[in-house]
Design a protein around this motif. Structure first.
Motif, PDB file in Angstrom:
ATOM      1  N   CYS B  57       0.862  -1.188   0.000  1.00 32.21           N
ATOM      2  CA  CYS B  57       0.000   0.000   0.000  1.00 32.21           C
ATOM      3  C   CYS B  57       0.893   1.231   0.000  1.00 32.21           C
ATOM      4  O   CYS B  57       0.674   2.184  -0.739  1.00 32.21           O
ATOM      5  CB  CYS B  57      -0.902  -0.003   1.229  1.00 32.21           C
ATOM      6  N   THR B  58       1.940   1.206   0.843  1.00 35.21           N
ATOM      7  CA  THR B  58       2.891   2.314   0.912  1.00 35.21           C
ATOM      8  C   THR B  58       3.561   2.529  -0.436  1.00 35.21           C
ATOM      9  O   THR B  58       3.762   3.669  -0.867  1.00 35.21           O
ATOM     10  CB  THR B  58       3.952   2.014   1.989  1.00 35.21           C
ATOM     11  N   ASP B  99       6.645  -1.446   6.277  1.00 35.95           N
ATOM     12  CA  ASP B  99       7.442  -2.202   7.252  1.00 35.95           C
ATOM     13  C   ASP B  99       7.867  -3.551   6.667  1.00 35.95           C
ATOM     14  O   ASP B  99       9.001  -3.991   6.853  1.00 35.95           O
ATOM     15  CB  ASP B  99       6.689  -2.375   8.592  1.00 35.95           C
ATOM     16  N   ASP B 101       8.055  -4.258   3.366  1.00 37.65           N
ATOM     17  CA  ASP B 101       8.912  -3.906   2.235  1.00 37.65           C
ATOM     18  C   ASP B 101      10.344  -3.628   2.691  1.00 37.65           C
ATOM     19  O   ASP B 101      11.309  -4.128   2.116  1.00 37.65           O
ATOM     20  CB  ASP B 101       8.293  -2.660   1.586  1.00 37.65           C
ATOM     21  N   GLY B 131      -0.173  -4.704   4.570  1.00 42.00           N
ATOM     22  CA  GLY B 131      -1.501  -4.196   4.223  1.00 42.00           C
ATOM     23  C   GLY B 131      -1.993  -4.726   2.884  1.00 42.00           C
ATOM     24  O   GLY B 131      -3.036  -5.366   2.792  1.00 42.00           O
TER      25      GLY B 131
HETATM   26  C1  LIG Z   1       8.965 -10.612  -4.590  1.00 45.06           C
HETATM   27  C2  LIG Z   1       7.628 -10.418  -3.989  1.00 45.06           C
HETATM   28  N1  LIG Z   1       7.257 -11.133  -2.902  1.00 45.06           N
HETATM   29  C3  LIG Z   1       6.064 -10.949  -2.330  1.00 45.06           C
HETATM   30  C4  LIG Z   1       5.192 -10.041  -2.846  1.00 45.06           C
HETATM   31  C5  LIG Z   1       3.835  -9.873  -2.203  1.00 45.06           C
HETATM   32  N2  LIG Z   1       3.726  -8.658  -1.416  1.00 45.06           N
HETATM   33  C6  LIG Z   1       3.283  -7.513  -1.958  1.00 45.06           C
HETATM   34  S1  LIG Z   1       3.211  -6.237  -0.865  1.00 45.06           S
HETATM   35  C7  LIG Z   1       3.797  -7.251   0.381  1.00 45.06           C
HETATM   36  C8  LIG Z   1       4.003  -6.729   1.779  1.00 45.06           C
HETATM   37  C9  LIG Z   1       3.441  -5.378   2.011  1.00 45.06           C
HETATM   38  O1  LIG Z   1       3.628  -5.007   3.351  1.00 45.06           O
HETATM   39  P1  LIG Z   1       4.281  -3.639   3.744  1.00 45.06           P
HETATM   40  O2  LIG Z   1       5.594  -3.490   3.113  1.00 45.06           O
HETATM   41  O3  LIG Z   1       4.229  -3.527   5.232  1.00 45.06           O
HETATM   42  O4  LIG Z   1       3.356  -2.540   3.038  1.00 45.06           O
HETATM   43  P2  LIG Z   1       1.892  -2.023   3.408  1.00 45.06           P
HETATM   44  O5  LIG Z   1       0.984  -2.652   2.386  1.00 45.06           O
HETATM   45  O6  LIG Z   1       1.570  -2.443   4.803  1.00 45.06           O
HETATM   46  O7  LIG Z   1       1.980  -0.558   3.239  1.00 45.06           O
HETATM   47  C10 LIG Z   1       4.026  -8.544  -0.080  1.00 45.06           C
HETATM   48  C11 LIG Z   1       4.498  -9.646   0.770  1.00 45.06           C
HETATM   49  C12 LIG Z   1       5.599  -9.299  -3.978  1.00 45.06           C
HETATM   50  N3  LIG Z   1       4.811  -8.366  -4.537  1.00 45.06           N
HETATM   51  N4  LIG Z   1       6.805  -9.507  -4.536  1.00 45.06           N
END
Ligand SMILES: Cc1ncc(C[n+]2csc(CCOP(=O)(O)OP(=O)(O)O)c2C)c(N)n1
Ligand code: SF4
Ligand code: SF4
Ligand code: SF4
Ligand SMILES: [Mg+2]
Lengths: 85, 301
Positions: B57-58, B99, B101, B131
């Motif tokens: 999302c970030t 977090d 990422d 998220g």
């Molecule tokens: C190489 C790879 N692994 C896994 C994913 C799946 N994925 C997309 S976003 C994410 C985690 C997002 O969490 P965060 O960084 O905390 O961001 P937020 O959405 O909470 O802002 C994951 C595991 C991906 N897109 N690419």
């Protein structure tokens, strides 16, 4: 909390950007803003606004702005910006 | 100075891409507003500013902000940003990461960017959860926090990013929340003035996933609770404190600032916010690198 009435500010609400999250209403210390039936804010008591900008800074969607008589930055035409291609 | 929202939208964002895909009340819009205001208050030309983001999302922020933008792969934003900063050392490069990422998949890149002390402004939006992908545990999920991968509560201790940043060699670390918007803007503004790697961790709300799974209330309730869950730190008082203060979130391995051992670490459960550390005399990797090349060239001539 005491409610101060000044009556010199205007509030623009940009409906196309607003997501009715209610943050602006929750942060207004002057009870200027009230939710309509769908949760969108209405500036029903605009005369109490003190331009603290708590609503504007807590709006995650840039959907509300308070306009003082002498704004510190320019004011842009939001509807035309959203629809510009 | 108080900027008008319509001015921020026109000057620093891409209004045609609005409304954003973020959930109503998500703190990410507040973080984006603070970054835009910080760029304005620093008097930077937006054409000389870049925003690099990963996935999440970030990570979507680089689609809405009107700087030079790079929406990169998950976890690799610091690596892309390092390349950009080396090619264009004059450019102000902001890296926005979640977090997950920054600390899960991107933990390696983050550590090495901090080790090099490359001149980036990293904004880590910490909402304690993944998220975008549906509320899985992240490295900052608190002990006991329920997520879609820890239905009965997480039992892993959260990451201590502050100590990691200090050990790796970052120049600056600050923590802010989306509740204290003026402080958030001020800390990002200050981080952008640092020569070297500056990190601002922003405590944000994911009320639709983490909030709902943990009965933390709606967006405004989650934001207002940040007031009680955090405390402002003053670096001068921190240095003078008789007993070392804990600088990380509750449950993560606590390392005191002023002594080698962990005994007597302040038991205040609130998460500190403000400038956690700043290394004086820090110099950005890119300027040191080009200075080294010049010196070599002179020696050869
Ligand atoms: C190489 C790879 N692994 C896994 C994913 C799946 N994925 C997309 S976003 C994410 C985690 C997002 O969490 P965060 O960084 O905390 O961001 P937020 O959405 O909470 O802002 C994951 C595991 C991906 N897109 N690419
Ligand atoms: S600026 Fe916004 S938050 Fe402040 S008093 Fe006016 S309406 Fe309320
Ligand atoms: S904070 Fe913004 S998006 Fe949320 S209800 Fe108020 S104007 Fe609408
Ligand atoms: S899922 Fe959570 S982090 Fe993502 S936009 Fe919605 S509230 Fe924000
Ligand atoms: Mg996250």
């Amino acid at each position: 909390m005491d409610i101060v009435a000044r009556g010199i500010y205007r509030i623009n609400l940009y409906r196309e950007l607003c997501k009715a999250c209610g943050l602006c209403i929750a942060w207004c210390p002057q009870q200027v803003l009230f939710p309509d039936a769908q949760g969108y804010p209405l500036a029903n008591a605009i005369e109490r606004c003190v331009n603290c900008k708590a609503c504007e800074r807590h709006c995650p969607d840039f959907a509300i702005e308070v306009i003082p008589p002498e704004p510190e930055s320019e004011i842009a035409d939001v509807p035309s910006l959203i629809h510009a291609r | 100075m108080k900027l008008q929202n319509s001015f921020i939208l026109r000057e620093y964002l891409r209004p045609q891409a609005f409304p954003t895909t973020w959930c109503p009340g998500c703190g990410l819009g507040i973080v984006m507003s603070s970054i835009a205001q910080a760029v304005h208050f620093r008097g930077l030309d937006k054409n000389n500013v870049a925003m690099v983001s990963g996935i999440g999302c970030t990570g979507r922020m680089s689609g809405y902000a009107d700087f030079n933008t790079l929406h990169t792969t998950h976890g690799r934003a610091p690596a892309f940003a390092t390349g950009l900063k080396m090619a264009r050392p004059d450019m102000s490069v902001i890296v926005v990461m979640g977090d997950g990422d920054s600390m899960s998949i991107g933990g390696n890149h983050l550590v090495h960017a901090m080790r090099r002390n490359i001149g980036l402004t990293a904004v880590v939006v910490n909402n304690a959860v993944y998220g975008l992908t549906g509320g899985q545990s992240s490295p900052t999920t608190p002990v006991g926090g329920r997520t879609s991968t820890a239905a009965s509560g997480s039992f892993e201790r959260p990451m201590n990013l502050e100590t990691l940043a200090r050990a790796a060699g970052a120049a600056f670390y600050a923590r802010a929340t989306v509740n204290q918007t003026a402080a958030l803007t001020r800390l990002i503004e200050r981080a952008m003035g640092v020569s070297g790697f500056a990190l601002v961790e922003v405590v944000s709300n994911c009320h639709v996933l983490y909030g709902r799974m943990n009965e933390l209330g709606d967006a405004s309730q989650m934001m207002k609770s940040m007031e009680e869950q955090t405390r402002r730190v003053n670096p001068v008082l921190l240095r003078r404190a008789a007993a070392p203060l804990r600088l990380t979130s509750a449950g993560s391995p606590a390392t005191p600032v002023s002594t080698a051992t962990a005994q007597g670490v302040h038991q205040d459960p609130r998460v500190p916010r403000g400038v956690i550390f700043e290394r004086h005399g820090s110099r950005d990797y890119s300027s040191r690198y080009y200075a080294m090349l010049e010196q070599k060239a002179r020696a050869r001539a």
